[in-house]
Write a protein that holds these residues in place. Structure first.
Motif, mmCIF file in Angstrom:
data_model
loop_
_atom_site.group_PDB
_atom_site.id
_atom_site.type_symbol
_atom_site.label_atom_id
_atom_site.label_comp_id
_atom_site.label_asym_id
_atom_site.label_seq_id
_atom_site.Cartn_x
_atom_site.Cartn_y
_atom_site.Cartn_z
ATOM 1 N N ARG A 16 0.703 -1.213 0.101
ATOM 2 C CA ARG A 16 -0.119 0.156 -0.203
ATOM 3 C C ARG A 16 1.027 0.615 0.214
ATOM 4 O O ARG A 16 1.960 1.174 0.340
ATOM 5 N N ASP A 22 -0.549 -5.651 0.970
ATOM 6 C CA ASP A 22 -1.727 -5.402 1.068
ATOM 7 C C ASP A 22 -1.870 -6.491 0.045
ATOM 8 O O ASP A 22 -1.957 -7.400 -0.443
ATOM 9 N N VAL A 23 -3.039 -7.471 1.700
ATOM 10 C CA VAL A 23 -3.459 -8.104 1.639
ATOM 11 C C VAL A 23 -4.509 -8.453 0.968
ATOM 12 O O VAL A 23 -4.325 -9.617 0.588
ATOM 13 N N THR A 24 -5.619 -7.928 1.198
ATOM 14 C CA THR A 24 -6.427 -7.948 0.180
ATOM 15 C C THR A 24 -6.364 -8.040 -1.335
ATOM 16 O O THR A 24 -6.814 -8.652 -2.275
ATOM 17 N N ARG A 25 -4.898 -6.980 -2.124
ATOM 18 C CA ARG A 25 -4.569 -7.573 -3.389
ATOM 19 C C ARG A 25 -3.886 -8.525 -3.367
ATOM 20 O O ARG A 25 -3.951 -9.974 -4.704
ATOM 21 N N SER A 27 -4.567 -11.677 -1.310
ATOM 22 C CA SER A 27 -6.039 -12.108 -1.849
ATOM 23 C C SER A 27 -6.361 -12.851 -3.217
ATOM 24 O O SER A 27 -6.326 -13.506 -2.989
ATOM 25 N N ALA A 28 -6.607 -11.583 -3.605
ATOM 26 C CA ALA A 28 -7.135 -11.636 -4.877
ATOM 27 C C ALA A 28 -6.719 -11.898 -6.160
ATOM 28 O O ALA A 28 -6.738 -13.162 -7.331
ATOM 29 N N ASP A 31 -6.569 -15.907 -5.526
ATOM 30 C CA ASP A 31 -7.542 -16.106 -6.122
ATOM 31 C C ASP A 31 -7.567 -16.008 -8.085
ATOM 32 O O ASP A 31 -8.500 -17.413 -8.269
ATOM 33 N N ASP A 235 -8.692 -5.189 -11.267
ATOM 34 C CA ASP A 235 -9.536 -7.021 -10.982
ATOM 35 C C ASP A 235 -8.850 -7.855 -11.879
ATOM 36 O O ASP A 235 -9.100 -7.692 -12.828
#
Length: 257
Positions: A16, A22-25, A27-28, A31, A235
């Motif tokens: 970030r 940035d754990v959210t990114r 994780s994405a 996926d 995304d």
């Protein structure tokens, strides 16, 4: 025959603005890699982020030189980084294996053969290799320029079909990326020279920049491997590059035959 893809994720994609992971990114991206594996692709992940992880783990109350910082924070951070990947990929029942390497391992000889054999048996058994430079001992002129160079060497060693370099912009432009008049260069033939368009600056958190991506892309392209530079902050970028390539902004280096 499965398509083999090397995905390189840089620090600027994984961190970030405050320098934290940035754990959210992350994780994405996991996926998307899981989707690729479910759909018949073999994936090798070259991931930065260890130093960024380690820097947030420990507050040092005395000054460290650049080598000491890199050794300390990478040693701390690599544990955290691979642990996060382990937890995220486990949700998809995907086994991961850590490969920490050095530039000398890519010289012809026993180390090169052993490294290639290790990664080959991992792929044959459905294990996802996650590769990074062994920063705890690679602190001399023998270091990789950055993980762009490392990913290019991995792609050639493992005879990948495609190398995807994820940056924080869409690709190479014919001017400064922030200039509204600049156009994204969508395709680069093997004999095309883009050096006049490449900015020399490095990224905020990593060692690389677009210059290193361009240099790596040229070398890998000459080896007969397709290279894509794309925006890792978009995304579903990996899935869209596979499914809907023409409509997704990116720069693609077409391989030599």
């Amino acid at each position: 025959m499965k398509q083999r893809i090397v995905v390189k994720v840089g620090s600027n994609v994984l961190t970030r603005e405050d320098g934290k992971l940035d754990v959210t990114r992350m994780s994405a991206l996991v996926d998307q890699i899981a989707w690729l594996k479910r759909n018949g692709y073999e994936v090798i992940l070259v991931s930065s982020g260890a130093v960024a992880c380690g820097r947030r783990e420990l507050k040092v109350d005395h000054s460290l030189d650049s080598v000491e910082q890199r050794q300390l924070f990478s040693a701390l951070g690599q544990v955290k980084l691979i642990g996060l990947y382990y937890d995220l990929f486990r949700e998809f029942h995907i086994h991961i294996g850590q490969v920490l390497t050095m530039k000398e391992n890519f010289q012809p000889g026993e180390q090169y053969v052993n490294q290639r054999a290790c990664m080959t048996v991992m792929l044959e058994n459905g294990v996802l290799p996650i590769v990074n430079e062994n920063d705890t001992v690679s602190v001399t002129e023998l270091m990789f320029t950055d993980n762009d160079e490392l990913s290019g060497l991995i792609a050639q060693m493992m005879k990948a079909d495609t190398l995807i370099l994820l940056s924080n912009i869409d690709g190479i432009y014919d001017g400064h990326p922030d200039d509204a008049n600049s156009q994204l260069i969508k395709e680069v033939a093997p004999d095309r020279d883009l050096s006049e368009y490449i900015q020399p600056e490095r990224s905020a958190f990593g060692r690389g920049g677009m210059h290193s991506k361009y240099t790596t892309a040229q070398k890998v392209q000459q080896a007969g491997i397709r290279v894509i530079i794309a925006n890792g902050e978009r995304d579903n970028i990996l899935i869209d590059l596979v499914n809907n390539n023409q409509n997704i902004p990116h720069t693609e280096f077409t391989p030599c035959n």
